[in-house]
Design a protein around this motif. Structure first.
Motif, mmCIF file in Angstrom:
data_model
loop_
_atom_site.group_PDB
_atom_site.id
_atom_site.type_symbol
_atom_site.label_atom_id
_atom_site.label_comp_id
_atom_site.label_asym_id
_atom_site.label_seq_id
_atom_site.Cartn_x
_atom_site.Cartn_y
_atom_site.Cartn_z
ATOM 1 N N ASN A 18 0.819 -1.227 0.000
ATOM 2 C CA ASN A 18 0.000 0.000 0.000
ATOM 3 C C ASN A 18 0.848 1.270 0.000
ATOM 4 O O ASN A 18 0.339 2.347 0.272
ATOM 5 N N SER A 41 -0.084 -4.105 8.153
ATOM 6 C CA SER A 41 -0.101 -3.723 9.563
ATOM 7 C C SER A 41 -0.820 -4.796 10.380
ATOM 8 O O SER A 41 -1.901 -5.251 10.004
ATOM 9 N N ILE A 45 -4.435 -3.989 11.026
ATOM 10 C CA ILE A 45 -5.435 -4.218 9.966
ATOM 11 C C ILE A 45 -5.690 -5.722 9.855
ATOM 12 O O ILE A 45 -6.821 -6.166 9.678
ATOM 13 N N ASN A 100 6.882 0.469 10.604
ATOM 14 C CA ASN A 100 6.141 1.587 10.018
ATOM 15 C C ASN A 100 6.489 2.803 10.866
ATOM 16 O O ASN A 100 6.979 3.790 10.363
ATOM 17 N N ARG A 155 3.216 6.590 15.640
ATOM 18 C CA ARG A 155 2.254 7.380 14.868
ATOM 19 C C ARG A 155 1.920 8.699 15.557
ATOM 20 O O ARG A 155 1.819 8.773 16.775
ATOM 21 N N ARG A 214 -9.544 10.074 10.159
ATOM 22 C CA ARG A 214 -9.416 8.817 9.429
ATOM 23 C C ARG A 214 -8.578 7.862 10.262
ATOM 24 O O ARG A 214 -7.533 8.242 10.779
ATOM 25 N N PRO A 237 -7.094 3.608 9.944
ATOM 26 C CA PRO A 237 -7.100 2.420 9.095
ATOM 27 C C PRO A 237 -8.279 1.512 9.483
ATOM 28 O O PRO A 237 -8.847 1.653 10.569
ATOM 29 N N TRP A 244 -8.036 0.529 16.265
ATOM 30 C CA TRP A 244 -7.921 1.951 15.932
ATOM 31 C C TRP A 244 -9.249 2.686 16.143
ATOM 32 O O TRP A 244 -9.294 3.773 16.697
ATOM 33 N N PHE A 292 -5.698 3.118 3.170
ATOM 34 C CA PHE A 292 -4.697 4.153 2.880
ATOM 35 C C PHE A 292 -4.811 4.685 1.445
ATOM 36 O O PHE A 292 -4.538 5.851 1.180
ATOM 37 N N ASN A 340 -0.232 8.982 11.388
ATOM 38 C CA ASN A 340 0.744 8.121 10.709
ATOM 39 C C ASN A 340 2.145 8.500 11.180
ATOM 40 O O ASN A 340 2.356 9.586 11.712
ATOM 41 N N ILE A 396 5.631 8.236 6.469
ATOM 42 C CA ILE A 396 4.444 8.139 5.599
ATOM 43 C C ILE A 396 3.892 9.540 5.307
ATOM 44 O O ILE A 396 3.513 9.845 4.174
ATOM 45 N N ASP A 403 3.490 0.917 15.153
ATOM 46 C CA ASP A 403 2.848 0.077 14.134
ATOM 47 C C ASP A 403 3.907 -0.479 13.195
ATOM 48 O O ASP A 403 4.856 0.221 12.815
ATOM 49 N N GLN A 445 4.586 -3.684 9.883
ATOM 50 C CA GLN A 445 3.911 -4.526 8.890
ATOM 51 C C GLN A 445 4.522 -5.922 8.861
ATOM 52 O O GLN A 445 5.719 -6.076 8.580
HETATM 53 O O1 X2X Z 1 -2.838 2.942 6.394
HETATM 54 C C1 X2X Z 1 -1.944 3.525 7.028
HETATM 55 O O2 X2X Z 1 -2.164 4.548 7.682
HETATM 56 C C2 X2X Z 1 -0.536 2.971 7.013
HETATM 57 C C3 X2X Z 1 0.106 3.317 5.687
HETATM 58 O O3 X2X Z 1 0.208 3.538 8.039
HETATM 59 C C4 X2X Z 1 -0.613 1.526 7.248
HETATM 60 O O4 X2X Z 1 -0.142 0.728 6.479
HETATM 61 C C5 X2X Z 1 -1.221 1.062 8.500
#
Ligand code: X2X
Length: 341
Positions: free
Chosen positions: A43, A100, A103, A156, A159, A180, A182, A187, A203, A220, A224, A245, A247
Motif C-alpha cells: 500500500n 499492519s 489491519i 512503520n 504514529r 481517518r 485504518p 484503531w 490508505f 501516521n 508516511i 505500528d 507490517q
Molecule cells: O494505512 C496507514 O495509515 C498505514 C500506511 O500507516 C498503514 O499501512 C497502517
C-alpha cells in the motif's frame, strides 16, 4: 608446511560443508525446475524504504536463483486497498503482502496487540518484543489462518496525529474530531474512547479524503506523512507517538508450503535482510523528517501524553482490550512494555 596443510584442510572442510548444505537444500531445484513467479503487493509509494528494500531483495533473489525465481512488485495500492489485498493474499491471487498487524486484526484478533496505545516507550522495547516472545506468539496466531508470516516485522513507526484545522494539544482536542483511521477494530475503538468521530478508510483513499475534507485529520509515522505527501493537505502535526505500528510480511500459506525448501530459504534470507535495512532507513528518516516537514509548511507541537493515557483509561479502553486479548497475550506484551493501565 603446517600453514599449507591447514589451509588445505580448511578448504576441504568448506567444500564438504557447502556440498552438504547444497544437498540438504535440494540444490538442483534452481537449475532444473520451471521458473517460479510470485506477486508481491503493498500500500506504500515506490519511494518508501519498504519498497526500495523489497526491490533490492527481489533483484538479489532473481540473480541468486539464476533467474528462476521471479517476484513482481505491485506498490502503492496498484492491486487494491489493504482490505482487498488481504483477501487476495488469502485466496492466492497475490503471494506476498506486508500488512499492519492492526489491519490484520480483522482476521487475526491478536495481531493488533502491539498497537495498544502508549504500550512501547521506545524502539529498543519494540524490537525486543516483536523479535522476541510477543512477536512469536502473534506469528503463531497468523499461521492458523492459512498465512505464513516471515519472522521479522517491517517498521512503520510511532504514529502522530496530523490535522488541517488545529493542533491537538490534549485529549480534549480530540472530542468530536473527524479522523481517518485504518480499517481496524483497535484503531476505531481507541479514537471512539477519545470521543472522536473515527472513519475506517484504506490508505489508498486517505489523500483524497483529507483533500476533500471528508475528515479533518489522520495519524501516521513521519515517513508516511512525508512520502505520501500528506503535508500538502494537512497543516498541523501533533507528536503524540500514541502507538507503534509495523507490517508483517505475509505470504499465502498454501503457496508458501508448496514452494521448494531451497527457494523458501533464499526468499527468507533476502526478505529478512531487506527488513533489517528498512528498519535502519526508517530510523534515519525519522531523525531528519521533522525539519523537512517544517520547511514544507507543517506546524509541529509536542503534547504531554498524560491526558491521552488518562482519557483512554477513564473510557475503559485498556480494560476492554485486556479482556479481548486475554491475560496470556497481555502478559507477553507487558513482559516488555511494563504494566498497562
Ligand atoms: O494505512 C496507514 O495509515 C498505514 C500506511 O500507516 C498503514 O499501512 C497502517
Amino acid at each position: 608446511m603446517t600453514k599449507q596443510l591447514s589451509r588445505n584442510r580448511r578448504s576441504f572442510i568448506q567444500a564438504t560443508a557447502s556440498a552438504g548444505a547444497l544437498a540438504s537444500l535440494g540444490a538442483p531445484v534452481f537449475a532444473q525446475s520451471a521458473p517460479l513467479t510470485f506477486k508481491w503487493a503493498n500500500n506504500i509509494p515506490v519511494t518508501h524504504p519498504s519498497n526500495i528494500r523489497v526491490r533490492e531483495a527481489v533483484d538479489a533473489i532473481k540473480k541468486e536463483s539464476n533467474g528462476r525465481v521471479d517476484i513482481s512488485v505491485f506498490p502503492n495500492n496498484q492491486l487494491g486497498g489493504d482490505t482487498d489485498m488481504l483477501s487476495q493474499v488469502r485466496s492466492g491471487a497475490i503471494d506476498f503482502f506486508p500488512l499492519s498487524g492492526l489491519i490484520l486484526q480483522t482476521l487475526v484478533p491478536l495481531a493488533g496487540i502491539n498497537g495498544l496505545a502508549f504500550a512501547f516507550k521506545d524502539y529498543q522495547t519494540v524490537w525486543q518484543a516483536m523479535d522476541g516472545e510477543l512477536g512469536a506468539y502473534i506469528r503463531a496466531a497468523i499461521g492458523k489462518v492459512n498465512l505464513h508470516s516471515f519472522d521479522r516485522i517491517l517498521d512503520n513507526g510511532f504514529r502522530n496525529i496530523t490535522t488541517s484545522t488545529k493542533p491537538i494539544n490534549t485529549a480534549a482536542d480530540l472530542q468530536g474530531f473527524k479522523i481517518r483511521v485504518p480499517v481496524s477494530p483497535l484503531w476505531t475503538s481507541m479514537f471512539k474512547a477519545f470521543g472522536s468521530a473515527p472513519t475506517g478508510i484504506n490508505f489508498s483513499e486517505v489523500y483524497s479524503a483529507l483533500q476533500t475534507r471528508v475528515v479533518e485529520g489522520q495519524e501516521n509515522p513521519l515517513a508516511i506523512i512525508d512520502i505520501a505527501k500528506l503535508y500538502e493537505v494537512q497543516k498541523y502535526c501533533s507528536m503524540t507517538g500514541h502507538m507503534w505500528d509495523g507490517q508483517w510480511v505475509l505470504a499465502n500459506g498454501r503457496r508458501w508450503a508448496a514452494t521448494p525448501a531451497d527457494v523458501q530459504a533464499l526468499i527468507t534470507k533476502h526478505v529478512t535482510e531487506a527488513v533489517m535495512k528498512q528498519r535502519d532507513d526508517i530510523r534515519r528518516l525519522n531523525n531528519g523528517l521533522e525539519a523537512q516537514l517544517k520547511a514544507k509548511g507543517m506546524v509541529f507541537n509536542y503534547p504531554d501524553v498524560k491526558s491521552f493515557r488518562d482519557a483512554l483509561s477513564k473510557a475503559g479502553f485498556y480494560k476492554e482490550w485486556r479482556e479481548k486479548f486475554g491475560e496470556e497475550a497481555m502478559g507477553k506484551l507487558e513482559k516488555y512494555a511494563g504494566k498497562l493501565a
